[in-house]
Design a protein around this motif. Structure first.
Motif, PDB file in Angstrom:
ATOM      1  N   ASP A  43      78.890  40.240  38.117  1.00  0.00           N
ATOM      2  CA  ASP A  43      79.602  39.849  39.323  1.00  0.00           C
ATOM      3  C   ASP A  43      78.623  39.519  40.440  1.00  0.00           C
ATOM      4  O   ASP A  43      77.633  40.225  40.650  1.00  0.00           O
ATOM      5  CB  ASP A  43      80.528  40.989  39.769  1.00  0.00           C
ATOM      6  N   ASN A  44      78.919  38.432  41.145  1.00  0.00           N
ATOM      7  CA  ASN A  44      78.145  38.014  42.313  1.00  0.00           C
ATOM      8  C   ASN A  44      76.684  37.735  41.987  1.00  0.00           C
ATOM      9  O   ASN A  44      75.784  38.096  42.745  1.00  0.00           O
ATOM     10  CB  ASN A  44      78.256  39.071  43.419  1.00  0.00           C
ATOM     11  N   LEU A  45      76.465  37.085  40.873  1.00  0.00           N
ATOM     12  CA  LEU A  45      75.111  36.697  40.483  1.00  0.00           C
ATOM     13  C   LEU A  45      74.662  35.510  41.323  1.00  0.00           C
ATOM     14  O   LEU A  45      75.417  34.559  41.498  1.00  0.00           O
ATOM     15  CB  LEU A  45      75.100  36.311  39.006  1.00  0.00           C
ATOM     16  N   PRO A  51      71.555  29.797  35.231  1.00  0.00           N
ATOM     17  CA  PRO A  51      70.967  29.139  34.054  1.00  0.00           C
ATOM     18  C   PRO A  51      70.034  30.048  33.278  1.00  0.00           C
ATOM     19  O   PRO A  51      69.978  29.984  32.043  1.00  0.00           O
ATOM     20  CB  PRO A  51      70.213  27.951  34.670  1.00  0.00           C
ATOM     21  N   ARG A  52      69.294  30.918  33.967  1.00  0.00           N
ATOM     22  CA  ARG A  52      68.376  31.827  33.275  1.00  0.00           C
ATOM     23  C   ARG A  52      69.139  32.833  32.416  1.00  0.00           C
ATOM     24  O   ARG A  52      68.722  33.168  31.308  1.00  0.00           O
ATOM     25  CB  ARG A  52      67.505  32.566  34.290  1.00  0.00           C
ATOM     26  N   GLY A  56      69.479  32.014  26.558  1.00  0.00           N
ATOM     27  CA  GLY A  56      69.078  33.042  25.619  1.00  0.00           C
ATOM     28  C   GLY A  56      69.955  32.992  24.388  1.00  0.00           C
ATOM     29  O   GLY A  56      70.812  32.124  24.244  1.00  0.00           O
ATOM     30  N   PRO A  57      69.752  33.931  23.475  1.00  0.00           N
ATOM     31  CA  PRO A  57      70.560  33.934  22.249  1.00  0.00           C
ATOM     32  C   PRO A  57      72.027  34.231  22.547  1.00  0.00           C
ATOM     33  O   PRO A  57      72.353  34.948  23.491  1.00  0.00           O
ATOM     34  CB  PRO A  57      69.928  35.062  21.416  1.00  0.00           C
ATOM     35  N   ILE A  82      78.470  23.764  38.031  1.00  0.00           N
ATOM     36  CA  ILE A  82      79.544  23.479  37.076  1.00  0.00           C
ATOM     37  C   ILE A  82      79.230  22.206  36.299  1.00  0.00           C
ATOM     38  O   ILE A  82      79.377  22.148  35.069  1.00  0.00           O
ATOM     39  CB  ILE A  82      80.891  23.355  37.801  1.00  0.00           C
ATOM     40  N   ASP A  83      78.778  21.163  37.001  1.00  0.00           N
ATOM     41  CA  ASP A  83      78.426  19.901  36.338  1.00  0.00           C
ATOM     42  C   ASP A  83      77.291  20.109  35.338  1.00  0.00           C
ATOM     43  O   ASP A  83      77.317  19.575  34.226  1.00  0.00           O
ATOM     44  CB  ASP A  83      78.019  18.858  37.375  1.00  0.00           C
ATOM     45  N   ARG A  84      76.304  20.883  35.747  1.00  0.00           N
ATOM     46  CA  ARG A  84      75.138  21.116  34.877  1.00  0.00           C
ATOM     47  C   ARG A  84      75.551  21.852  33.611  1.00  0.00           C
ATOM     48  O   ARG A  84      75.155  21.477  32.499  1.00  0.00           O
ATOM     49  CB  ARG A  84      74.088  21.926  35.644  1.00  0.00           C
ATOM     50  N   LEU A  85      76.362  22.901  33.754  1.00  0.00           N
ATOM     51  CA  LEU A  85      76.768  23.678  32.591  1.00  0.00           C
ATOM     52  C   LEU A  85      77.708  22.882  31.694  1.00  0.00           C
ATOM     53  O   LEU A  85      77.695  23.042  30.473  1.00  0.00           O
ATOM     54  CB  LEU A  85      77.444  24.976  33.042  1.00  0.00           C
ATOM     55  N   THR A  86      78.543  22.016  32.296  1.00  0.00           N
ATOM     56  CA  THR A  86      79.456  21.190  31.507  1.00  0.00           C
ATOM     57  C   THR A  86      78.682  20.241  30.600  1.00  0.00           C
ATOM     58  O   THR A  86      79.121  19.930  29.493  1.00  0.00           O
ATOM     59  CB  THR A  86      80.381  20.384  32.438  1.00  0.00           C
ATOM     60  N   ARG A  87      77.515  19.794  31.055  1.00  0.00           N
ATOM     61  CA  ARG A  87      76.712  18.859  30.258  1.00  0.00           C
ATOM     62  C   ARG A  87      75.945  19.549  29.135  1.00  0.00           C
ATOM     63  O   ARG A  87      75.431  18.879  28.244  1.00  0.00           O
ATOM     64  CB  ARG A  87      75.729  18.109  31.169  1.00  0.00           C
TER      65      ARG A  87
END
Length: 307
Positions: A43-45, A51-52, A56-57, A82-87
């Motif tokens: 929570d609240n990262l 991304p870090r 990871g695995p 959100i855009d970065r993770l969606t890609r």
């Protein structure tokens, strides 16, 4: 052999649920419910750390709570994330937005006597309105929106269990969306149907103020001579392809229905198709984007399995 390789790749994907929304709408309750379901929760990262954490695995699904208390928070940065993770092909991202009406949020703050993070020295209502305005673009990007205004804590947990329990959603979860083509196609749709060819209730003065959830509007749309064949063909296609998506390891499929204003025909189709899919045993949620933009009262998003 190629088929098995594709399945293996799909199985290695990381499911990530990003939980956000205005303070007091139930984000902490959702995070706790997801943790009970076996999700790794943080929570609240800080946004820069996300991304870090995900680099990871793959061990278990992850739920990340993000709100305005985050020292790096801004709507622009969160949309960029959100855009970065969606890609990312190995990440299956779902943005869950917990919402509630301003008067409900104000009442909850009054009951708990907490200070709002955006107005620690002022009345909570000022911070509430400021935060809602700040989160408008995030709300528009959400994959799942849950309005907790009429929910108890137990109701909210039950809704999360229904939507995210791995034992229930293992296979495929289907979300059905209505939208207006004038406002653009929603992000993340897998299949899209244009229903602008159907008779438009907008031109009926008595129906214009209503939306596709109203029985009179739905009746008008279904009485178009082309409706029944269109509905049957759409359902036939979905029921034919959904098991194939399950075999490929897909966990979520988004289906969209668009019309001119996103208020009548697309809403009526979304309601009827989501209901039919649920009756057929699929786990279904629905979202009416343009009704949400207008602030119209919506029921909880999940229709359940066979409901």
């Amino acid at each position: 052999m190629t088929h098995h390789a594709e399945c293996d790749t799909e199985d290695l994907s990381q499911r990530v649920v990003l939980v956000t929304g205005p303070s007091g709408a139930g984000r902490s309750t959702v995070i706790a419910a997801l943790e009970d379901l076996g999700y790794e929760t943080i929570d609240n990262l800080p946004l820069s750390m996300v991304p870090r954490v995900l680099d990871g695995p793959v061990l278990q699904p992850i739920a990340l709570g993000i709100d305005v208390r985050n020292r790096e928070f801004s709507a622009t940065r969160l949309i960029e994330l959100i855009d970065r993770l969606t890609r990312e092909p190995k990440i299956q991202l779902e943005v869950l937005y917990m919402d509630a009406r301003p008067d409900v949020l104000q009442r909850r703050y009054s009951e708990t006597r907490r200070r709002h993070p955006l107005s620690p020295d002022d009345a909570p209502e000022e911070g509430i309105l400021r935060e809602i305005d700040l989160l408008v673009p995030i709300r528009a990007r959400a994959d799942i929106l849950i309005d907790s205004s009429a929910m108890t804590v137990h109701d909210a947990r039950a809704e999360i269990n229904q939507l995210f329990d791995q034992r229930k959603t293992a296979g495929l979860a289907v979300s059905v969306h209505s939208f207006s083509y004038k406002r653009g196609v929603p992000r993340g749709l897998d299949i899209m149907f244009d229903c602008r060819f159907l008779a438009n209730p907008h031109w009926q003065p008595e129906l214009r103020p209503k939306d596709g959830r109203d029985a009179a509007v739905a009746d008008y749309v279904t009485h178009d001579p082309r409706y029944r064949e269109f509905f049957d063909r759409v359902m036939g296609l979905l029921l034919f392809t959904l098991p194939a998506h399950v075999e490929e390891g897909k966990t979520h499929l988004a289906v969209g229905f668009g019309c001119t204003g996103g208020k009548h025909r697309s809403v009526a189709l979304t309601e009827s198709v989501s209901g039919a899919l649920a009756e057929a045993g699929w786990h279904v949620s629905k979202r009416h984007r343009e009704l949400e933009r207008r602030g119209l009262e919506l029921p909880a998003s999940g229709t359940g399995n066979g409901a």
